[in-house]
Structures are given as structure tokens and as C-alpha cells.
Design a protein around this motif. Structure first.
Motif, PDB file in Angstrom:
ATOM      1  N   SER A 376     -13.798  -8.308  10.799  1.00 33.71           N
ATOM      2  CA  SER A 376     -12.403  -7.948  10.566  1.00 33.71           C
ATOM      3  C   SER A 376     -12.135  -6.552  11.121  1.00 33.71           C
ATOM      4  N   ALA A 377     -11.034  -6.403  11.841  1.00 33.05           N
ATOM      5  CA  ALA A 377     -10.663  -5.104  12.386  1.00 33.05           C
ATOM      6  C   ALA A 377     -10.565  -4.077  11.256  1.00 33.05           C
ATOM      7  N   PRO A 378     -10.985  -2.839  11.492  1.00 30.31           N
ATOM      8  CA  PRO A 378     -11.045  -1.833  10.422  1.00 30.31           C
ATOM      9  C   PRO A 378      -9.744  -1.623   9.671  1.00 30.31           C
ATOM     10  N   ALA A 379      -8.608  -1.718  10.365  1.00 31.75           N
ATOM     11  CA  ALA A 379      -7.327  -1.406   9.724  1.00 31.75           C
ATOM     12  C   ALA A 379      -6.605  -2.627   9.192  1.00 31.75           C
ATOM     13  N   GLN A 380      -7.308  -3.759   9.116  1.00 32.00           N
ATOM     14  CA  GLN A 380      -6.685  -5.043   8.834  1.00 32.00           C
ATOM     15  C   GLN A 380      -5.767  -5.036   7.617  1.00 32.00           C
ATOM     16  N   SER A 381      -6.209  -4.466   6.512  1.00 30.10           N
ATOM     17  CA  SER A 381      -5.427  -4.532   5.279  1.00 30.10           C
ATOM     18  C   SER A 381      -4.919  -3.168   4.826  1.00 30.10           C
ATOM     19  N   VAL A 382      -4.866  -2.194   5.739  1.00 35.62           N
ATOM     20  CA  VAL A 382      -4.443  -0.839   5.387  1.00 35.62           C
ATOM     21  C   VAL A 382      -2.921  -0.740   5.428  1.00 35.62           C
ATOM     22  N   ARG A 383      -2.313  -0.498   4.285  1.00 37.32           N
ATOM     23  CA  ARG A 383      -0.865  -0.305   4.252  1.00 37.32           C
ATOM     24  C   ARG A 383      -0.523   1.020   4.928  1.00 37.32           C
ATOM     25  N   GLY A 384       0.472   0.993   5.762  1.00 37.23           N
ATOM     26  CA  GLY A 384       0.866   2.192   6.493  1.00 37.23           C
ATOM     27  C   GLY A 384       0.181   2.344   7.837  1.00 37.23           C
ATOM     28  N   TYR A 385      -0.707   1.400   8.168  1.00 36.30           N
ATOM     29  CA  TYR A 385      -1.419   1.500   9.444  1.00 36.30           C
ATOM     30  C   TYR A 385      -0.488   1.526  10.646  1.00 36.30           C
ATOM     31  N   PRO A 386       0.551   0.663  10.717  1.00 33.70           N
ATOM     32  CA  PRO A 386       1.418   0.702  11.900  1.00 33.70           C
ATOM     33  C   PRO A 386       2.034   2.076  12.141  1.00 33.70           C
ATOM     34  N   GLU A 387       2.496   2.741  11.063  1.00 32.34           N
ATOM     35  CA  GLU A 387       3.090   4.064  11.236  1.00 32.34           C
ATOM     36  C   GLU A 387       2.021   5.076  11.657  1.00 32.34           C
ATOM     37  N   TRP A 388       0.847   5.019  11.022  1.00 28.90           N
ATOM     38  CA  TRP A 388      -0.243   5.927  11.401  1.00 28.90           C
ATOM     39  C   TRP A 388      -0.630   5.729  12.866  1.00 28.90           C
ATOM     40  N   LYS A 389      -0.705   4.470  13.285  1.00 29.07           N
ATOM     41  CA  LYS A 389      -1.085   4.174  14.668  1.00 29.07           C
ATOM     42  C   LYS A 389      -0.064   4.740  15.648  1.00 29.07           C
ATOM     43  N   ASP A 390       1.226   4.489  15.380  1.00 27.34           N
ATOM     44  CA  ASP A 390       2.259   4.888  16.328  1.00 27.34           C
ATOM     45  C   ASP A 390       2.516   6.388  16.342  1.00 27.34           C
ATOM     46  N   LYS A 391       2.548   7.004  15.147  1.00 29.08           N
ATOM     47  CA  LYS A 391       2.968   8.399  15.068  1.00 29.08           C
ATOM     48  C   LYS A 391       1.811   9.400  15.130  1.00 29.08           C
ATOM     49  N   VAL A 392       0.616   8.953  14.725  1.00 34.94           N
ATOM     50  CA  VAL A 392      -0.513   9.885  14.655  1.00 34.94           C
ATOM     51  C   VAL A 392      -1.614   9.518  15.647  1.00 34.94           C
TER      52      VAL A 392
END
Length: 427
Positions: A376-392
Motif C-alpha cells: 500500500s502506498a505510504p499516504a494511502q489513508s492519510v487525511r490531508g495528504y492531497p493538500e500536503w502533496k500539492d502545497k508542501v
């Protein structure tokens, strides 16, 4: 993994209007289910449509309508259809897009709807990609490892050791070999890292990278530790220290690197396994290429993936029938047909045994040998991952790979800024 591609204008128009509404029951008692598929390649679309036709021929009381969707717009389209009560009954998506829909109550928990045949055929490590809390909100059915696509002639003439799934290169050896292969305006590797986050995190599992750490209270914190450094440092040093990686492809997509690869500018390109189809279609006559496993680290060939999935809408009045259709689609022989159409690997253990996926033709066997190492990809169930990925994470990795910032600043931005983002989702 998600596969953004075009969709014909007519299909998109239909997709945004009535074609997204779920099925129902006719006056004669016939159940109609709507199946929204994101298949885009000609072979894949044909395989899906043919399977729908075969189901309809043998299930007169439960008809399935095929609806063409698009990877480009699926998240927003699904959100709109969920909120409007018009979602399709059966939903094709990717596991890394399911968390918000699952936690938001839009997807049915499939725990008690799926037959034992299907749940036992797909390994637990794959089910983890669609498990959120105590429920299962999708069936993972196609997966794609990242591999090295290599110029076989170039490697053979260089005399370097050719890695295999049983004896892969280490990350250190990979860096040394790309350095050996470089010079005179040519590069040992071209990293297409227009979207650097998932590639970096998924490959980092091989080196023991975790990045996201869940505490006993269920909250996730980001820690960029030794195992997380290996892959980013390798890419950075290849591009900025050794000059064995082309600096111009760091902002490119995978397809953008193929002309240079065919033209003899790069010895290797790290790509998803399905890119073999484009290579078969586009490579000049006589061009000899091969698939090599990605480098291995402390955790061997482990690699993160976000499989394609099939889910059932919570609002569907025919969840049982929808789950039965999913089971039909994913019978071993049918799963093989879907995998061949998409040039990807099935998750099912029986399907993976099929001779068609173990042939040396187009290096299917090399990819199949990697299936047991996919996680499973590391960020699979992390809430807020899309924002962290895009902005940070995306701008931080892009700047690090270009040489604009160092490893310490990368760590600080991923951790400090990243944890501030995740905290807002975990209050």
C-alpha cells in the motif's frame, strides 16, 4: 495507479449530465445498474465493454449499462454526483482517491457483500489500500509497479551487470552505473518527475522509508528519516553532482522522455510498467529495450502502489447485485483480460498465474515477478495528504531535485509545514 488521459467530448458531455445517474428497477422487475469505467485504451475499453455484454447475456434480470468516465475529471465528477444523489452504482477509481469518499459515507462498505472467493484471492496487502477504518470501500484489481525501461543494446555494450528481480541493483549500485553510462551529452538515466511525490514515496519503501507515522491515538505525523532520504538523495546527486541524470526531464511527464530515450540520449527511464505499451507502439524499428526492476534497498524490492479499484455507491438501491457484477468482472480469467488491456498487473493470485502474464514477450514476466513486493502506498489513508502533496511536498521536492535547496531544508519543509497541514485534518 491513477491514469489521467483524454476522453472524447461527447462522452464527457454525457458524463456530466444524465449518464452519471445510478440505475433502478423497471416495471418488469428488471434491475439496471450503471457501471462507470475509466478504461481509456482501445484494448481496455473493448475488454470492459465485452465483459458487460457477457454479463447481460447471462443475467436477464440484472442489466448493466456501461458509462465512459475520465481519469482527468473523476474526483470532482464523482463528488458532484454523490452530493446530487446521481452516482453510478459501480465506480471505477484509484485507491488513493477513495479516502474522502469512504469517510464521507459515499461508498458502501463491501465487507459483507463480497464472496469468499474474491476476498481470499486478493492478498491482504492489496486490501489494505481500500480499507479505511473498519470498512472495505473498494476492490483493488489492477496495480502497476515502477520499473526501469532500459536501452538493452546500450547496457549490453557497456558491460554493466544486468539486474533481475532475484538480483537487483542496490540504490548505491544504480547511482554508480548511471554515472558509468554517462558522458558526451548522454545520460545514464532520465527521471520524469513532473509529479515527484508519489514516485519518491512509493520507491522509498524499498529503502525502509515510512515518512508518515501513525501514533497510538491514530494521529499521523511526518518524520523524514534515514530511510526516506535514500531515493531523494540518489535522484538529487545524479542530477546535480554526478550529472548522470538529465536535468531537463525533471519537470517532464513519462511520455515526454520517450523521444530522447528512443534517440539514444538516455540509457534508462524509470516509468510505470504500463508504459511498455507506448514503447511497443512508438519505438523505432530495431530498437531493443528491456524492463529492469527498480533498485532495492534495506527492504528489498518493496514498493508502494495505489491500485485501480471498483466500488459500490452507498446510495445504490442494488448493492448486492452490484457486488455480484464486480465479482463477475474480477473472476481470474476476466481479471487477466482487464490486465492485458491496460498493460498492468492483476492483484488476484490466480490471475497472476496465467501464462499470458508470465511470458518474456514485452517483459510481462519481469513485472509479474515484482507483484509480491507491492505494498500500500505510504499516504494511502492519510487525511490531508492531497493538500500536503500539492502545497508542501511537490514544490519542496521539485526545488530539491533541481538543486535549489538542500536536504536539510527539504526535511524541514516536509516535516514542519507538512505537519501543520495534517494537524488541521486530525483535530
Amino acid at each position: 495507479m491513477r491514469r489521467p488521459r483524454w476522453i472524447p467530448a461527447l462522452c464527457l458531455t454525457l458524463l456530466l449530465t444524465s449518464c452519471t445517474a445510478g440505475g433502478g428497477t423497471g416495471d418488469d422487475g428488471t434491475v439496471t445498474l450503471r457501471f462507470q469505467s475509466l478504461a481509456w485504451q482501445e484494448e481496455s475499453v473493448e475488454a470492459n465493454r465485452q465483459l458487460v455484454k457477457e454479463w447481460n447475456a447471462t443475467h436477464p434480470d440484472v442489466k448493466v449499462e456501461y458509462v465512459q468516465g475520465s481519469w482527468d475529471s473523476v474526483h470532482d465528477q464523482l463528488l458532484t454526483s454523490f452530493e446530487g444523489g446521481e452516482a453510478p452504482d459501480i465506480i471505477h477509481d484509484a485507491s488513493d482517491d477513495l479516502a474522502d469518499f469512504a469517510y464521507g459515507g459515499y461508498l458502501a462498505d463491501l465487507t459483507d457483500l463480497l464472496p469468499a472467493r474474491l476476498t481470499s484471492d486478493i492478498p491482504r496487502r492489496s486490501w489494505e489500500t481500500t480499507t479505511f477504518g473498519d470498512g472495505v470501500y473498494g476492490v483493488p484489481f489492477l496495480q502497476e509497479p515502477r520499473v526501469l525501461i532500459a536501452n538493452a543494446t546500450w547496457l549490453k555494450e557497456s558491460g554493466v551487470r544486468i539486474p533481475t528481480p532475484d538480483d537487483p541493483w542496490s540504490w548505491t549500485e544504480f547511482r554508480r552505473i548511471t554515472d558509468e553510462l554517462s558522458g558526451d551529452g548522454k545520460y545514464g538515466v532520465a527521471w520524469p518527475l513532473k509529479e515527484p511525490v508519489s514516485a519518491t514515496l512509493n520507491l522509498s519503501l524499498s529503502a525502509g522509508g515510512q515518512l508518515f507515522h501513525r501514533g497510538s491515538d491514530g494521529k499521523v505525523t511526518i518524520r523524514f528519516e534515514e530511510g526516506d532520504e535514500v531515493v531523494p538523495r540518489t535522484v538529487h546527486d545524479q542530477a546535480n553532482t554526478d550529472h548522470s541524470a538529465s536535468p531537463t526531464t525533471l519537470g517532464s511527464g513519462g511520455s515526454d522522455t520517450l523521444p530522447g530515450f528512443f534517440g539514444g540520449k538516455y540509457a534508462m527511464v524509470p516509468l510505470g510498467f504500463s508504459y511498455r505499451q507506448q514503447i511497443v507502439q512508438q519505438a523505432p524499428e530495431g530498437f531493443d529495450w528491456q524492463v529492469l526492476p527498480a533498485p532495492a534497498g534495506a527492504d528489498g524490492l518493496s514498493q508502494g502502489v495505489s491500485p485501480q479499484t471498483l466500488s459500490v455507491a452507498e446510495d445504490s438501491p442494488h448493492k448486492k447485485e452490484a457486488a455480484e457484477f464486480v465479482d463477475f468482472l474480477l473472476r481470474p480469467k476476466n481479471m487477466v483480460r482487464l490486465a492485458l488491456g491496460d498493460w498492468m498487473l492483476p492483484t488476484g493470485t490466480e490471475a497472476l498465474k496465467d501464462p499470458a502474464l508470465r511470458t518474456s514477450k514485452d517483459d510481462w514476466a519481469t513485472g509479474t515477478a515484482l507483484a509480491a513486493h507491492l505494498r500500500s502506498a505510504p499516504a494511502q489513508s492519510v487525511r490531508g495528504y492531497p493538500e500536503w502533496k500539492d502545497k508542501v511536498a511537490t514544490p519542496a521536492f521539485q526545488e530539491y531535485y533541481s538543486g535549489a535547496i538542500g536536504l536539510d531544508e527539504l526535511r524541514e519543509r516536509l516535516e514542519k509545514d507538512g505537519n501543520l497541514v495534517l494537524a488541521r485534518y486530525q483535530r
